[in-house]
Design a protein around this motif. Sequence first.
Motif, PDB file in Angstrom:
ATOM      1  N   TYR A  33      10.725  18.168 -15.088  1.00  0.00           N
ATOM      2  CA  TYR A  33       9.204  18.103 -15.149  1.00  0.00           C
ATOM      3  C   TYR A  33       8.671  16.803 -14.753  1.00  0.00           C
ATOM      4  CZ  TYR A  33       7.079  15.877 -19.252  1.00  0.00           C
ATOM      5  OH  TYR A  33       6.791  15.192 -20.369  1.00  0.00           O
ATOM      6  N   GLY A  35       4.629  14.805 -15.505  1.00  0.00           N
ATOM      7  CA  GLY A  35       3.250  15.125 -15.609  1.00  0.00           C
ATOM      8  C   GLY A  35       2.385  14.121 -15.030  1.00  0.00           C
ATOM      9  N   TYR A  36       1.202  14.380 -14.561  1.00  0.00           N
ATOM     10  CA  TYR A  36       0.255  13.761 -14.172  1.00  0.00           C
ATOM     11  C   TYR A  36      -1.011  13.600 -14.254  1.00  0.00           C
ATOM     12  CZ  TYR A  36       3.706  14.304  -9.960  1.00  0.00           C
ATOM     13  OH  TYR A  36       4.957  14.040  -9.431  1.00  0.00           O
ATOM     14  N   GLU A  37      -1.592  12.621 -14.834  1.00  0.00           N
ATOM     15  CA  GLU A  37      -3.110  12.591 -15.236  1.00  0.00           C
ATOM     16  C   GLU A  37      -3.810  12.992 -13.864  1.00  0.00           C
ATOM     17  OE1 GLU A  37      -4.560   9.334 -16.740  1.00  0.00           O
ATOM     18  OE2 GLU A  37      -3.012   8.684 -17.995  1.00  0.00           O
ATOM     19  N   ALA A  68      -1.895  17.147 -16.885  1.00  0.00           N
ATOM     20  CA  ALA A  68      -2.030  16.514 -17.973  1.00  0.00           C
ATOM     21  C   ALA A  68      -3.517  16.369 -18.224  1.00  0.00           C
ATOM     22  CB  ALA A  68      -1.158  15.217 -18.332  1.00  0.00           C
ATOM     23  N   GLN A 158       2.784  13.131 -24.933  1.00  0.00           N
ATOM     24  CA  GLN A 158       3.931  13.088 -23.785  1.00  0.00           C
ATOM     25  C   GLN A 158       5.214  13.398 -24.202  1.00  0.00           C
ATOM     26  OE1 GLN A 158       3.072   9.950 -20.999  1.00  0.00           O
ATOM     27  NE2 GLN A 158       4.948  10.339 -19.943  1.00  0.00           N
ATOM     28  N   ASP A 161       5.532  17.096 -25.077  1.00  0.00           N
ATOM     29  CA  ASP A 161       5.353  17.857 -23.795  1.00  0.00           C
ATOM     30  C   ASP A 161       6.957  18.343 -23.459  1.00  0.00           C
ATOM     31  OD1 ASP A 161       2.830  17.820 -23.730  1.00  0.00           O
ATOM     32  OD2 ASP A 161       2.727  16.261 -22.433  1.00  0.00           O
ATOM     33  N   GLN A 176       6.739   4.759 -16.953  1.00  0.00           N
ATOM     34  CA  GLN A 176       6.833   5.801 -18.081  1.00  0.00           C
ATOM     35  C   GLN A 176       8.041   5.465 -19.006  1.00  0.00           C
ATOM     36  OE1 GLN A 176       4.174   8.206 -18.010  1.00  0.00           O
ATOM     37  NE2 GLN A 176       3.591   7.197 -16.105  1.00  0.00           N
TER      38      GLN A 176
HETATM   39  N1  IYR Z   1       1.793   9.292 -18.593  1.00  0.00           N
HETATM   40  C1  IYR Z   1       1.671  10.093 -17.145  1.00  0.00           C
HETATM   41  C2  IYR Z   1       1.060  11.461 -17.403  1.00  0.00           C
HETATM   42  C3  IYR Z   1       1.648  12.350 -18.418  1.00  0.00           C
HETATM   43  C4  IYR Z   1       3.170  12.190 -18.026  1.00  0.00           C
HETATM   44  C5  IYR Z   1       4.023  13.145 -18.918  1.00  0.00           C
HETATM   45  I1  IYR Z   1       6.020  13.337 -18.260  1.00  0.00           I
HETATM   46  C6  IYR Z   1       3.304  14.049 -19.833  1.00  0.00           C
HETATM   47  O1  IYR Z   1       4.087  14.890 -20.650  1.00  0.00           O
HETATM   48  C7  IYR Z   1       2.101  13.880 -20.033  1.00  0.00           C
HETATM   49  C8  IYR Z   1       1.303  13.044 -19.375  1.00  0.00           C
HETATM   50  C9  IYR Z   1       0.590   9.043 -16.386  1.00  0.00           C
HETATM   51  O2  IYR Z   1       0.775   7.777 -16.640  1.00  0.00           O
HETATM   52  O3  IYR Z   1       0.298   9.767 -15.489  1.00  0.00           O
END
Ligand code: IYR
Length: 331
Positions: A33, A35-37, A68, A158, A161, A176
């Motif tokens: 996976y 994650g993207y804001e 996210a 995060q 998740d 990250q």
């Molecule tokens: N920190 C990420 C957004 C994000 C990524 C994950 I992988 C997550 O589980 C939750 C959030 C960013 O900077 O966009």
Amino acid sequence: MDAYDRITRNAAEVVTDEEARALADAPDGKRAYVGYEPSGVLHVGHMLTANKLIELQDEGFEVVVLLADVHAYLNGKGTFAEIRDTATRMQEQFVAYGLDPDRTEFVLGSEYQLDEEYVLDLHSLELETSLSRAERAMAEIAGDDTATVAHAVYPLMQALDIVYLDVDLAIGGMEQRKVHMLARDTLPSIDASAPTCLHTPLIADLTTGVGKMSSSGGLSISMEDSGADIAKKVEKAYCPPTADPDPTDNGEERENPVLQLFEYHVFPRFSEVVVERPDQYGGNLTYGSYDALETDLESGELHPADAKGALATCLNDLIAPGRERIRSDHD
Ligand code: IYR
């Protein structure tokens, strides 16, 4: 190339190498996976990790894209209503970019992050983690903004998740990595296993090759750019005839962003790149690999201006479907 090489291709680092090898050898049902804001429109940073997801789908991984929304809210990206609206649009842009909607699970964070069980696990991680560790993990994500309590909660969510989405491989840009290290250290405290992590490189600032390309400040390439915008930005890009330019006078490390874009954006998606040149300059050049293109740039066979022309054409081809999607949303 074996499965391990394909999984880790173009990664800046994997944590750990042994775990990535074991994952490569594991049977089907592996899940990865990113994650993207939800914020703005897709830009090259999003596309770089999406390329890795597309490659992993081809490698038989189940792929999850976390939109996210709660994280974006905690990072001050707007109201919940605005963020959810942006999440819907980003999902459409990811599909236009090439993530197969039938093989990608798009999940909105708030679908499970407000459940009692999740919140209680979160509080348990809060007890385990010092404020300074959480702050350090967030430094590259929150930028120079004053650290808030929300910023301390964010990396712990995060980490969680990874457990709640039941993934084997967590992917993200190098910014990250501290959050992922925190996840590896703290998740065992709630009896969850440490995730394997893969970090993609950061593309350098387009005009200087110093520092990272950013959507806030400096030139960035996004899904909203027209073909002409892309051509103009690429034309301004720093591109000495070498992949390892000398550092600046201040000793800052310099990269060649044109070559980076070829390596991390173009070649993962195109099997062949044609550089168009008039016959008087030797005619067209065709490249089947990044290395061949880099070699020709270094030897002088390929002129930076010709390389930039081909780069702009390829980036435009990658962006065009998403740009159409955004335009039809506006109509
Ligand atoms: N920190 C990420 C957004 C994000 C990524 C994950 I992988 C997550 O589980 C939750 C959030 C960013 O900077 O966009």
